[in-house]
Design an enzyme around this catalytic site. Structure first.
Site, short mmCIF file in Angstrom:
data_model
loop_
_atom_site.label_atom_id
_atom_site.label_comp_id
_atom_site.label_asym_id
_atom_site.label_seq_id
_atom_site.Cartn_x
_atom_site.Cartn_y
_atom_site.Cartn_z
N ASP A 34 29.76 35.66 -10.89
CA ASP A 34 29.80 34.20 -10.97
C ASP A 34 29.35 33.73 -12.35
O ASP A 34 28.56 34.41 -13.02
CB ASP A 34 28.88 33.62 -9.87
CG ASP A 34 29.13 32.14 -9.62
OD1 ASP A 34 30.18 31.63 -10.08
OD2 ASP A 34 28.28 31.51 -8.99
N GLY A 37 32.87 29.96 -15.59
CA GLY A 37 33.12 28.58 -15.99
C GLY A 37 31.97 28.04 -16.84
O GLY A 37 32.19 27.41 -17.88
N GLU A 81 38.36 31.18 -0.69
CA GLU A 81 38.09 29.77 -0.98
C GLU A 81 38.56 29.37 -2.39
O GLU A 81 38.66 28.19 -2.70
CB GLU A 81 36.59 29.47 -0.84
CG GLU A 81 36.07 29.45 0.60
CD GLU A 81 36.00 30.82 1.26
OE1 GLU A 81 35.71 31.82 0.55
OE2 GLU A 81 36.26 30.91 2.47
N ASN A 82 38.81 30.37 -3.23
CA ASN A 82 39.19 30.07 -4.63
C ASN A 82 40.55 29.38 -4.76
O ASN A 82 40.88 28.84 -5.81
CB ASN A 82 39.17 31.33 -5.50
CG ASN A 82 37.77 31.78 -5.88
OD1 ASN A 82 37.52 32.96 -6.11
ND2 ASN A 82 36.83 30.85 -5.94
N ARG A 202 24.25 39.13 -7.63
CA ARG A 202 24.95 37.89 -7.92
C ARG A 202 24.51 37.40 -9.30
O ARG A 202 23.31 37.26 -9.56
CB ARG A 202 24.66 36.82 -6.87
CG ARG A 202 25.43 35.54 -7.20
CD ARG A 202 25.47 34.56 -6.06
NE ARG A 202 26.38 33.48 -6.42
CZ ARG A 202 27.18 32.84 -5.60
NH1 ARG A 202 27.20 33.16 -4.33
NH2 ARG A 202 27.97 31.88 -6.02
N ARG A 208 23.28 32.43 -2.95
CA ARG A 208 24.20 32.38 -1.80
C ARG A 208 25.01 33.67 -1.73
O ARG A 208 25.23 34.32 -2.75
CB ARG A 208 25.25 31.28 -2.00
CG ARG A 208 24.82 29.90 -2.01
CD ARG A 208 26.06 29.00 -1.92
NE ARG A 208 26.65 28.79 -3.24
CZ ARG A 208 26.22 27.88 -4.11
NH1 ARG A 208 25.18 27.14 -3.82
NH2 ARG A 208 26.83 27.74 -5.26
N GLU A 221 19.90 44.99 -0.24
CA GLU A 221 18.94 44.32 -1.12
C GLU A 221 19.71 43.33 -1.99
O GLU A 221 20.75 43.67 -2.56
CB GLU A 221 18.23 45.36 -2.02
CG GLU A 221 17.37 46.34 -1.26
CD GLU A 221 16.22 45.66 -0.52
OE1 GLU A 221 15.71 44.64 -1.02
OE2 GLU A 221 15.85 46.14 0.57
C1 FPP Z 1 33.41 32.99 -10.88
O1 FPP Z 1 33.11 32.19 -11.99
C2 FPP Z 1 34.45 33.93 -11.15
C3 FPP Z 1 35.67 33.97 -10.53
C4 FPP Z 1 36.07 33.05 -9.50
C5 FPP Z 1 36.67 34.95 -10.87
C6 FPP Z 1 36.17 36.30 -11.18
C7 FPP Z 1 37.06 36.88 -12.19
C8 FPP Z 1 36.67 37.63 -13.23
C9 FPP Z 1 35.31 38.10 -13.42
C10 FPP Z 1 37.63 38.04 -14.27
C11 FPP Z 1 38.76 38.81 -13.77
C12 FPP Z 1 38.39 40.01 -13.05
C13 FPP Z 1 39.28 40.96 -12.77
C14 FPP Z 1 38.89 42.14 -11.98
C15 FPP Z 1 40.66 40.86 -13.26
P1 FPP Z 1 33.26 30.63 -11.83
O2 FPP Z 1 34.59 30.25 -12.39
O3 FPP Z 1 33.04 30.22 -10.42
O4 FPP Z 1 32.09 30.13 -12.75
P2 FPP Z 1 31.25 28.78 -12.57
O5 FPP Z 1 30.54 28.88 -11.27
O6 FPP Z 1 30.33 28.81 -13.75
O7 FPP Z 1 32.24 27.65 -12.63
#
Ligand code: FPP
Length: 258
Positions: A34, A37, A81-82, A202, A208, A221
């Site tokens: 996470d 962004g 959820e994405n 995380r 969460r 853990e």
């Molecule tokens: C969460 O950050 C990240 C994601 C929803 C996507 C995870 C993807 C990657 C780590 C890159 C691609 C990975 C592979 C294996 C191709 P967020 O966008 O929710 O960040 P924020 O909470 O700061 O907005």
């Protein structure tokens, strides 16, 4: 205690590894990646720049995990959820996944990594599914670390799918009358048969589970770091493992000191 340092570690990683007990490494680690962004926002960049840098972090962490012979690593790459995100961001993430798979298969083969997936894969776009199937096929003969990407994954959806699969199997097997549901049966019908993660990490500070491996994390853990995913490194993974080794896992029992 003299620890044999695995090959391929940087000096910093080797120093961190030397402080670990090699007999008590986790068998399976799950990571909620996470903060992409936020990483981008802090740099006044578009969110997708954070995802792009997230791939660099994935590479570093996967390489380290494989070098220390971690048996299994599961990464939460796209949650069920994405889909609520803007269409442009979703399209970028799917394109990034396709590029990632194409580019990283040689590294996976070099490190003897087996690639797998969990999630409702059949709901992803056909061209994404095709690339995924290609990458699993390319790495299917490897015998080292099992790397699982959770894609279109939700913990509740996995349980629903498991219950449906249990009922279907019972119906094909003499009916529901004698169906006895226990933990072993539910576990058997989940998406994968890996041991439960010993630790879930995380990044970026949120406390969460966000629908990640709800059944499997029952006794894991939990390690939360403020570090944003694009800044997370193999060395950070070793720090997390050091923290894990300080914990006393009781599984509902009383502690050893009692
Ligand atoms: C969460 O950050 C990240 C994601 C929803 C996507 C995870 C993807 C990657 C780590 C890159 C691609 C990975 C592979 C294996 C191709 P967020 O966008 O929710 O960040 P924020 O909470 O700061 O907005």
């Amino acid at each position: 205690m003299h620890t044999t340092i695995p090959a391929g570690l940087t000096r910093k990683q080797a120093e961190l590894f030397a402080k670990l007990d090699p007999e008590r490494l986790p068998r399976h680690i799950g990571i909620i990646m996470d903060g992409n962004g936020r990483w981008a926002k802090r740099r006044h960049l578009p969110r997708i720049a954070g995802h792009k840098r997230g791939v660099t972090a994935v590479r570093d962490v996967v390489t380290l995990a494989s070098n220390i012979n971690l048996p299994a690593l599961t990464l939460y790459a796209f949650s069920a959820e994405n889909w609520k995100r803007p269409k442009t961001e979703i399209n970028f993430l799917m394109a990034l996944l396709r590029t990632y798979l194409k580019n990283e298969v040689p590294l996976m083969n070099e490190h003897n990594i087996q690639l797998r997936y969990i999630g409702r894969i059949h709901e992803l776009a056909p061209e994404v599914q095709e690339r995924m199937a290609w990458a699993t096929e390319q790495t299917a003969r490897n015998t080292g670390m099992i790397m699982t990407l959770a894609l279109n994954y939700g913990g509740r959806a996995e349980l629903i799918d498991a219950f449906q699969s249990i009922v279907r199997a019972a119906a094909n097997n003499g009916g529901l009358e004698h169906l006895k549901i226990d933990e072993e049966l539910v576990s058997r019908h989940l998406y994968s048969n890996l041991p439960d993660p010993d630790m879930v990490i995380r990044t970026s500070g949120e406390m969460r589970l966000s629908n990640f491996l709800l059944w499997q994390l029952a006794y894991s853990e939990i390690y939360v770091t403020q570090t944003l995913w694009p800044d997370f490194t193999g060395a950070d993974l070793l720090e997390a493992i050091a923290d894990f080794q300080k914990r006393e896992r009781r599984y509902g029992n009383v502690g050893a000191a009692v």
